[in-house]
Enzyme design. Structure first.
Site, short mmCIF file in Angstrom:
data_model
loop_
_atom_site.label_atom_id
_atom_site.label_comp_id
_atom_site.label_asym_id
_atom_site.label_seq_id
_atom_site.Cartn_x
_atom_site.Cartn_y
_atom_site.Cartn_z
N SER A 1 13.38 -4.07 4.14
CA SER A 1 13.71 -2.78 3.74
C SER A 1 14.87 -2.51 4.08
O SER A 1 16.47 -2.07 3.35
CB SER A 1 13.12 -1.30 4.30
OG SER A 1 11.90 -1.87 2.99
N LYS B 1 1.45 5.24 6.70
CA LYS B 1 1.11 6.29 5.18
C LYS B 1 0.02 7.11 5.66
O LYS B 1 0.36 8.21 4.72
CB LYS B 1 0.97 5.46 4.44
CG LYS B 1 2.19 4.54 4.23
CD LYS B 1 1.81 3.32 2.91
CE LYS B 1 2.34 2.49 2.95
NZ LYS B 1 2.54 1.70 1.27
N ASP C 1 4.98 3.49 -4.35
CA ASP C 1 3.89 2.92 -4.27
C ASP C 1 3.30 2.09 -5.75
O ASP C 1 3.48 1.51 -6.63
CB ASP C 1 2.95 2.56 -3.28
CG ASP C 1 3.65 2.02 -2.48
OD1 ASP C 1 4.70 1.44 -2.10
OD2 ASP C 1 2.77 1.94 -0.80
N GLY D 1 4.37 -9.81 -5.69
CA GLY D 1 4.75 -7.91 -5.48
C GLY D 1 6.35 -8.06 -4.98
O GLY D 1 6.38 -6.63 -4.52
P1 NAP Z 1 -4.99 -1.63 3.73
O1 NAP Z 1 -5.21 -0.41 3.56
O2 NAP Z 1 -5.53 -2.17 4.98
O3 NAP Z 1 -6.44 -2.30 2.60
C1 NAP Z 1 -6.69 -3.41 2.86
C2 NAP Z 1 -7.22 -4.25 1.39
O4 NAP Z 1 -7.90 -5.72 1.74
C3 NAP Z 1 -9.05 -3.53 1.71
O5 NAP Z 1 -9.20 -3.38 0.21
C4 NAP Z 1 -9.68 -4.95 2.17
O6 NAP Z 1 -11.24 -4.72 1.82
C5 NAP Z 1 -9.10 -5.99 1.39
N1 NAP Z 1 -9.61 -6.89 2.59
C6 NAP Z 1 -8.62 -7.26 3.63
N2 NAP Z 1 -9.13 -8.55 4.24
C7 NAP Z 1 -10.11 -9.87 3.07
C8 NAP Z 1 -10.74 -9.94 3.04
N3 NAP Z 1 -10.88 -10.66 3.65
N4 NAP Z 1 -12.04 -10.23 1.31
C9 NAP Z 1 -11.52 -9.53 0.87
N5 NAP Z 1 -10.97 -7.85 0.78
C10 NAP Z 1 -10.39 -8.12 2.19
O7 NAP Z 1 -4.10 -2.95 3.29
P2 NAP Z 1 -2.73 -1.71 2.10
O8 NAP Z 1 -2.19 -1.04 2.99
O9 NAP Z 1 -3.96 -1.47 0.82
O10 NAP Z 1 -2.43 -3.61 1.72
C11 NAP Z 1 -2.82 -3.99 1.26
C12 NAP Z 1 -2.14 -5.04 0.20
O11 NAP Z 1 -1.44 -5.27 -0.16
C13 NAP Z 1 -1.29 -6.18 2.06
O12 NAP Z 1 -1.37 -7.76 1.47
C14 NAP Z 1 0.39 -5.27 1.35
O13 NAP Z 1 1.39 -6.50 2.23
C15 NAP Z 1 0.13 -5.51 0.43
N6 NAP Z 1 1.40 -4.71 -0.36
C16 NAP Z 1 2.60 -4.61 -0.89
C17 NAP Z 1 3.22 -3.87 -1.56
C18 NAP Z 1 4.70 -4.21 -2.03
O14 NAP Z 1 5.26 -2.53 -2.89
N7 NAP Z 1 4.62 -5.53 -2.59
C19 NAP Z 1 2.80 -1.99 -0.95
C20 NAP Z 1 2.36 -1.58 -0.42
C21 NAP Z 1 1.26 -3.25 -0.22
P3 NAP Z 1 -12.10 -4.04 2.71
O15 NAP Z 1 -12.30 -2.52 2.85
O16 NAP Z 1 -13.71 -4.62 2.05
O17 NAP Z 1 -11.70 -4.33 4.33
#
Ligand code: NAP
Length: 306
Positions: free
Chosen positions: A34, A89, A125, A266
């Site tokens: 960022s 967040k 987002d 992403g």
């Molecule tokens: P989070 O709140 O920690 O949520 C993680 C999600 O991934 C939950 O749905 C979790 O499921 C699932 N998960 C984790 N390990 C898993 C596994 N082994 N098998 C299946 N599902 C699994 O994280 P977040 O902030 O939502 O971020 C999620 C992803 O989006 C990350 O990779 C992050 O880097 C990406 N992201 C990208 C951007 C961008 O600008 N490109 C912005 C925001 C986020 P459970 O509920 O079962 O634990």
């Protein structure tokens, strides 16, 4: 001041950040691109408008237990804008002065704007995702069939955006059913939320329309060797696949590409959520292309021309 450095709470207490400071706050944060993205866009802005000459964007590593103490200090030190990333967040929602309606429903803020009485919170987002789908895959969320993988913070923002923009069908799946139900409860409270239904990763819905877009909002794929959350070969041939993860190329995207489906990662979402934050702070149009170039450079990726 050094915008490459990762600052701490102690630095915030002891250092004067002159001009108009902005920052991203997370934990961990040292790999965030960022600052590179935003400082590149600020250089463009200041080339045509001297108002932005003294703006600078920093990176702060603040642990969750220090966040409530840090936020008023950022305010005292006149940080005009803050980006929040994992894990702040959600916690920030209780510590700020106002929250935009979409961020309120999503239950998370990633952009804070200084006001005399405190910070106001926004969530860019969902906007970033919407813009990325349009630019990378030619998908408009209005009227789209979306299969959303995940129910964490990013998935919540995505789901709210899908419903706000009027998607046709929203299929939501998650590993942990209780978290999936929480998200369905949020969507169910929204006007238009009746478009959403759940599915299990192991068995894609058998009534999938011919066209649609998969959005991976799970963190499955962040680690090398992670499998794809779903079996891409079960998708109809008119589907496209977007992964919020931008580095490395995930198994989901590799498999989709092998099936001949259009894919996007992403990076574009990251760039456009950032560009939107800077527009909110600056009230000025922002050069997203400069941000993309800087992000690619910081990540050692080949330059992209979008
Ligand atoms: P989070 O709140 O920690 O949520 C993680 C999600 O991934 C939950 O749905 C979790 O499921 C699932 N998960 C984790 N390990 C898993 C596994 N082994 N098998 C299946 N599902 C699994 O994280 P977040 O902030 O939502 O971020 C999620 C992803 O989006 C990350 O990779 C992050 O880097 C990406 N992201 C990208 C951007 C961008 O600008 N490109 C912005 C925001 C986020 P459970 O509920 O079962 O634990």
């Amino acid at each position: 001041m050094d915008t490459e450095k990762t600052y701490t709470l102690r630095d915030l207490e002891t250092t004067e950040f002159s001009g108009t400071p902005l920052a991203v706050i997370g934990h961990p944060i040292q790999h965030s691109v960022s600052p590179a993205m935003h400082n590149a866009a600020l250089a463009k802005l200041s080339a045509t408008d001297s108002r932005f000459m003294d703006w600078a964007y920093y990176r702060f590593d603040i642990a969750p237990e220090d966040f409530a103490q840090a936020l008023p200090l950022f305010h005292q030190r006149n940080f005009l804008g803050l980006n929040l990333t994992i894990p702040h967040k959600v916690q920030a929602m209780d510590l700020i002065k106002g929250v935009s309606p979409d961020a309120e429903v999503a239950g998370a803020v990633n952009t804070l704007v200084w006001d005399e009485l405190g910070y106001d919170g926004f969530n860019t987002d969902g906007y970033g995702l919407s813009k990325a789908l349009e630019l990378d895959l030619g998908v408009s969320l209005k009227g789209a069939n979306v299969m959303l993988l995940g129910s964490g913070g990013a998935a919540r923002g995505a789901a709210v955006q899908c419903v706000l923009e009027g998607c046709a069908q929203l299929y939501v799946g998650n590993r942990t059913p209780s978290r999936l139900q929480e998200l369905m409860h949020v969507i169910g409270g929204m006007s238009g939320g009746e478009c959403a239904k759940t599915f299990a990763f192991s068995q894609l819905p058998d009534d999938l329309p011919e066209q649609g877009v998969v959005v991976n909002a799970t963190s499955l794929g962040l680690k090398e060797g992670d499998p794809a959350p779903i079996d891409v070969s079960q998708l109809p041939s008119g589907w496209k696949v977007y992964d919020m993860i931008y580095n490395p190329l995930t198994a989901l995207l590799e498999q989709a590409h092998a099936e001949g489906l259009p894919i996007g990662n992403g990076l574009s979402m990251l760039v456009h959520q950032g560009a939107r934050s800077l527009e909110i702070w600056s009230h000025h149009e922002v050069d997203a292309h400069a941000m993309m170039t800087a992000a690619c450079h910081a990540l050692n990726l080949p330059p992209r021309h979008d």
